[in-house]
Design a protein around this motif. Structure first.
Motif, PDB file in Angstrom:
ATOM      1  N   TRP A  47      53.384  28.454  69.407  1.00 26.37           N
ATOM      2  CA  TRP A  47      52.605  29.612  68.937  1.00 26.37           C
ATOM      3  C   TRP A  47      52.184  29.440  67.480  1.00 26.37           C
ATOM      4  N   LEU A  68      48.634  30.603  65.786  1.00 26.98           N
ATOM      5  CA  LEU A  68      48.658  31.658  64.784  1.00 26.98           C
ATOM      6  C   LEU A  68      48.150  31.181  63.433  1.00 26.98           C
ATOM      7  N   LEU A 115      55.625  36.133  73.266  1.00 25.45           N
ATOM      8  CA  LEU A 115      56.187  34.947  72.638  1.00 25.45           C
ATOM      9  C   LEU A 115      57.698  35.064  72.553  1.00 25.45           C
ATOM     10  N   LEU A 136      56.698  38.147  64.784  1.00 24.42           N
ATOM     11  CA  LEU A 136      55.291  37.862  65.077  1.00 24.42           C
ATOM     12  C   LEU A 136      54.395  38.658  64.129  1.00 24.42           C
TER      13      LEU A 136
END
Lengths: 180, 316
Positions: free
Chosen positions: A74, A78, B17, B24
């Motif tokens: 991720w 991101l 996630l 996050l």
């Protein structure tokens, strides 16, 4: 990797490794300060050194202190867009301000030319304008009071209403000297 | 994806996630922060490269590479303490975590202290955006404004106004009132007379500055003579000096370091919330420590770039 050896579980990366990163950061900071204190003749070289050190430090902090090295995929999704935009922004601004073939026509430019003509290296950047004349007076007839005053009052005229004849020659001078 | 709702309660499948939402959120926020600081740093680099000159002499800019270096070191130590604190939180060593967070907070304050010292040096030397003279004429105007203010500070024009009013009234007044007025008039006259020489010299200086042609060295001489003649009234006025490209330098410097300092303060508040827990600190705060740690490292990261760019680099 040596760092991974101490990595026993998901989260704990071990104090020793953090200490190694910490000392690396301290040494990098020391290199930056030393690069400034000892006078490196080439400003470009100095810039390259200190900015490389900054990138190395930032990488250390990101990878280890911020755990980016150990995060899932991720992180790419991101961080990629913002990183690309962050690099793109200065590059996009560059042609507007920093890479024009002419010197931006700001009032400071005229004073800067004068300043360089008087205080700068007398060998460089002298055209045939008023400014180089003032520098000439300063260098060769500096003992002559009258000459001095004449030169100075010229300067003040230049400060206030920037007579036109300077523009072309001083602009060309500046480009020359900035190229050097 | 759409059939995730039909899964039984025991399903291993998990949406989103594999990190806490708060983390996050913090990373997304840091993504925007990267852009925020890039806008400033990028504009600074471009403006500086586009300028023919830039004030780089430390005696002029009052930028000290040692102060900047120490502050870099302070932030690095504090960053290290945060990772150790987070580690301790994961191991449920809450006392250790608290100890390191206290050190981090103290270092944050130390950073702000050194920064304030640096700001103070710039304030006292008038290194402020829009307050720097970039040519002789501006330097003269600045000195003149300083002297004008110094005259005003004595209450000179107020006293003169009051005196003029009283002198008109006193003719029509009688008895005791007239006496009080007369006493006040005498008092005012005395005070005004004491300031008169200074006010007149400033007036003369004004005529000098307004002349078509003047010499900068002579102007400097005039200013120091005025300062020396009236030390108690005018000693705070700066000698006229010109810093080319000084205002754009000051603008970019204060914009970048100022916003960075605001971030440091926010970080200190985040850590303060944890420290407030004291002995009640438990594992529910682990994510908080991790997220504020990420934020703190980012603040460190920004400084890692600001330090060379502001204190060291010399664009040719």
């Amino acid at each position: 990797m040596a760092y991974r050896d101490t990595d026993h579980d998901d989260h704990s990366h071990g104090h020793v490794s953090y200490l190694v990163i910490f000392f690396a950061l301290v040494i990098f900071t020391g290199i930056s300060v030393i690069a400034d204190v000892v006078h490196i003749p080439s400003t470009a070289l100095k810039t390259v050194i200190v900015m490389s050190v900054a990138v190395a430090k930032a990488t250390c902090v990101l990878l280890f202190f911020m755990h980016i090295k150990f995060e899932g995929n991720w992180k790419y999704i991101l961080l990629a867009p913002t990183t690309i935009l962050a690099i793109g922004l200065p590059i996009a601004l560059m042609p507007d301000v920093a890479t024009s073939y002419y010197i931006s026509d700001v009032p400071q430019k005229y004073d800067y030319d004068e300043f360089m003509a008087v205080h700068g290296d007398h060998g460089e950047g002298h055209g045939e304008g008023e400014h180089s004349e003032a520098g000439h007076h300063g260098a060769e007839h500096g003992h002559d009071e009258g000459d001095h005053h004449e030169g100075d009052s010229d300067k003040h005229d230049g400060d206030i209403d920037h007579p036109e004849p300077n523009e072309d020659t001083s602009g060309a001078d500046a480009t020359e000297s900035s190229e050097e | 994806m759409s059939d995730s709702s039909s899964h039984s309660a025991g399903s291993n499948l998990k949406m989103g996630l594999p990190i806490p939402n708060s983390k996050l959120g913090m990373w997304l926020f840091l993504g925007t922060e990267i852009m925020f600081f890039t806008a400033f740093i990028g504009s600074y680099i471009v403006l500086r490269m586009g300028s023919q000159g830039w004030p780089s002499d430390p005696h002029v800019t009052h930028i000290s590479v040692i102060a900047g270096g120490i502050n870099t070191f302070v932030l690095i130590v504090s960053s290290y303490c945060v990772v150790v604190a987070h580690d301790a939180m994961l191991k449920k060593h809450f006392k250790t975590a608290l100890k390191y967070l206290w050190i981090t907070t103290a270092l944050g304050f130390l950073f702000m202290g050194i920064k304030s010292y640096e700001y103070y040096g710039k304030f006292t030397h008038g290194i402020l955006p829009g307050k720097i003279a970039e040519n002789d004429w501006q330097a003269a105007q600045q000195a003149l404004a300083g002297f004008d203010d110094a005259v005003e500070d004595t209450g000179y024009s107020d006293m003169k106004l009051e005196l003029a009013g009283l002198e008109k009234e006193v003719a029509g007044a009688e008895g005791g009132a007239k006496e009080t007025m007369q006493a006040r008039i005498d008092e005012l006259k005395k005070s005004i007379a004491a300031i008169d020489p200074f006010a007149n010299d400033v007036k003369q200086f004004k005529t000098y500055v307004k002349k078509e042609e003047w010499d900068f060295a002579e102007l400097t001489q005039e200013v120091s003579t005025l300062k020396e003649s009236y030390p108690e009234k005018a000693s705070h006025i700066h000698e006229p000096h010109v810093i080319l490209y000084g205002n754009i330098f000051a603008s970019t410097y204060f914009l970048m370091t100022g916003f960075h300092a605001i971030h440091v303060i926010v970080g200190l508040i985040l850590f303060g919330m944890v420290l407030k827990q004291g002995n009640k600190l438990d594992e529910t705060w682990t994510d908080w420590v991790e997220n504020s740690g990420l934020y703190w490292h980012f603040v460190d990261l920004v400084w890692i770039f600001l330090f060379p760019l502001l204190y060291i680099v010399d664009f040719a």
